[in-house]
Scaffold this motif. Sequence first.
Motif, PDB file in Angstrom:
ATOM      1  N   ARG A   1      -4.073  -7.160   7.046  1.00 50.09           N
ATOM      2  CA  ARG A   1      -3.316  -5.969   7.633  1.00 50.09           C
ATOM      3  C   ARG A   1      -3.860  -5.728   8.952  1.00 50.09           C
ATOM      4  O   ARG A   1      -5.205  -5.590   9.269  1.00 50.09           O
ATOM      5  CB  ARG A   1      -3.534  -5.025   6.778  1.00 50.09           C
ATOM      6  CG  ARG A   1      -2.885  -5.027   5.443  1.00 50.09           C
ATOM      7  CD  ARG A   1      -3.346  -3.864   4.177  1.00 50.09           C
ATOM      8  NE  ARG A   1      -2.867  -2.573   4.907  1.00 50.09           N
ATOM      9  CZ  ARG A   1      -1.720  -1.965   4.825  1.00 50.09           C
ATOM     10  NH1 ARG A   1      -0.792  -2.560   4.113  1.00 50.09           N
ATOM     11  NH2 ARG A   1      -1.650  -0.766   5.394  1.00 50.09           N
TER      12      ARG A   1
ATOM     13  N   GLU B   1       1.571  -6.816   8.263  1.00 50.10           N
ATOM     14  CA  GLU B   1       0.797  -7.352   7.131  1.00 50.10           C
ATOM     15  C   GLU B   1       1.245  -8.705   7.076  1.00 50.10           C
ATOM     16  O   GLU B   1       2.463  -9.283   6.895  1.00 50.10           O
ATOM     17  CB  GLU B   1       1.063  -6.641   5.832  1.00 50.10           C
ATOM     18  CG  GLU B   1       0.341  -6.952   4.620  1.00 50.10           C
ATOM     19  CD  GLU B   1       0.145  -6.071   3.421  1.00 50.10           C
ATOM     20  OE1 GLU B   1      -0.878  -6.176   2.631  1.00 50.10           O
ATOM     21  OE2 GLU B   1       0.920  -5.021   3.535  1.00 50.10           O
TER      22      GLU B   1
ATOM     23  N   ASP C   1       3.198   2.681   2.862  1.00 49.08           N
ATOM     24  CA  ASP C   1       3.611   1.884   4.016  1.00 49.08           C
ATOM     25  C   ASP C   1       4.887   1.789   4.482  1.00 49.08           C
ATOM     26  O   ASP C   1       5.508   1.904   5.622  1.00 49.08           O
ATOM     27  CB  ASP C   1       3.202   0.313   3.538  1.00 49.08           C
ATOM     28  CG  ASP C   1       1.780   0.044   3.849  1.00 49.08           C
ATOM     29  OD1 ASP C   1       1.008   0.660   4.657  1.00 49.08           O
ATOM     30  OD2 ASP C   1       1.334  -1.059   3.405  1.00 49.08           O
TER      31      ASP C   1
ATOM     32  N   THR D   1       0.664  -1.217  -0.022  1.00 49.20           N
ATOM     33  CA  THR D   1      -0.020  -0.036  -0.072  1.00 49.20           C
ATOM     34  C   THR D   1       0.878   1.133   0.129  1.00 49.20           C
ATOM     35  O   THR D   1       1.700   1.311   0.735  1.00 49.20           O
ATOM     36  CB  THR D   1      -0.885  -0.092   1.290  1.00 49.20           C
ATOM     37  OG1 THR D   1      -1.791  -1.067   1.333  1.00 49.20           O
ATOM     38  CG2 THR D   1      -1.827   1.154   1.260  1.00 49.20           C
TER      39      THR D   1
END
Length: 379
Positions: free
Chosen positions: A264, A250, A225, A222
Amino acid sequence: MKQTLFLAGLLVVSFACNTEKTTEMITTPLTYSFLVGTYTDDTSQGLNQLDFTPSENKLEVRIIYPGIQSPSFVIANHAGDRVFTLEEINNVPGGNVISFSRTSGEKSLTKLSEVPSFGDHPCHISLSPNEKFLTVSNYSGGSFSAYRIDEKARLTHLQTIKHEGSSVNKDRQNSPHVHSTTFSPDGKFLLVADLGTDELSVYDFDSEAKEPFTLNNAYKVTPGDGPRHLVFSPDGKEILLVQEMTATLEILSFDEGRISSKQRISLKADDYAGSVGAAEIRLSPDGKNIYVSNRGDANSLTIFAKKDEGNYGLIQQTTSGGLMPRNFNLTADGKYLLSANQASNDIVVFERDLETGKLTQTSLKVELNKPVYLFRLEN
């Protein structure tokens, strides 16, 4: 009769002495040992060894190789007789990678080789499962380098791969920042976490090739991150990844080099408003629990356990016992966790409940200048 009594007396004395010796052998206190990487301020500092003897409430640290500039990451082979560290410095051609020999019980290391890291600010080292290859991550250099290890632990440079790209956070992700390299348990792949590009790259590993690493694919996390460190599940089918910038754990599936996201979990409470900086992730020796540290204003350790349906759930969040928990590690039997707090210059001991995985802070701690990595010695 007197002679018989005399001989009997000797036998009793002999038995008592042997009993004392046997008892002494059985009650020899258990000591856990760790190599400690640090950031240094002068040449008197460097690599350290920490020894922890719970039965004596003893926690001691001693320098084993001074004069290394910021050996922020240190590992050893399984036998414990070869040690590898780096100098996290920023100059041309970058930092250094250094190998040593180590003898258990000795109070110092013997330097065997020193080679450039071929990139600025080296920050992480990995050994291949067969312990014949080493990789080093260059954070500011945005690259990783590979080396062959000979029978005398001398290093030969084989390859340096520089990443390209950036991501959404212009202050921290305007260029690649390789933060870690991790071999898959079967030794077929190398996973490279790049905080700057928000990618987890998968490289094929061919130990017979002149340049052993070839890009297979790159998994995009993502945006924002900032992937940092990871560990594999015991069966090698899951990747447990800590995302530094969003303070997220994650869980990823891993199948022959292919990655997909499964879960997550935030390290922050819903109402948390402070700064974050997730740092280290560890799996407990029994495989039951995941432990993650978070710096910033949090200064916390977060513990997860797998639920019946296969997902992971939060079971505890507690203070790290200090400021900026850059790193931590567990003893081999899983009974204790030691937290290295960089900003408060200390290492703090926690007891671990073997059933639940929860932590209880003890009164034991030792002071050390900027401890930033703990490597557990098995011998």
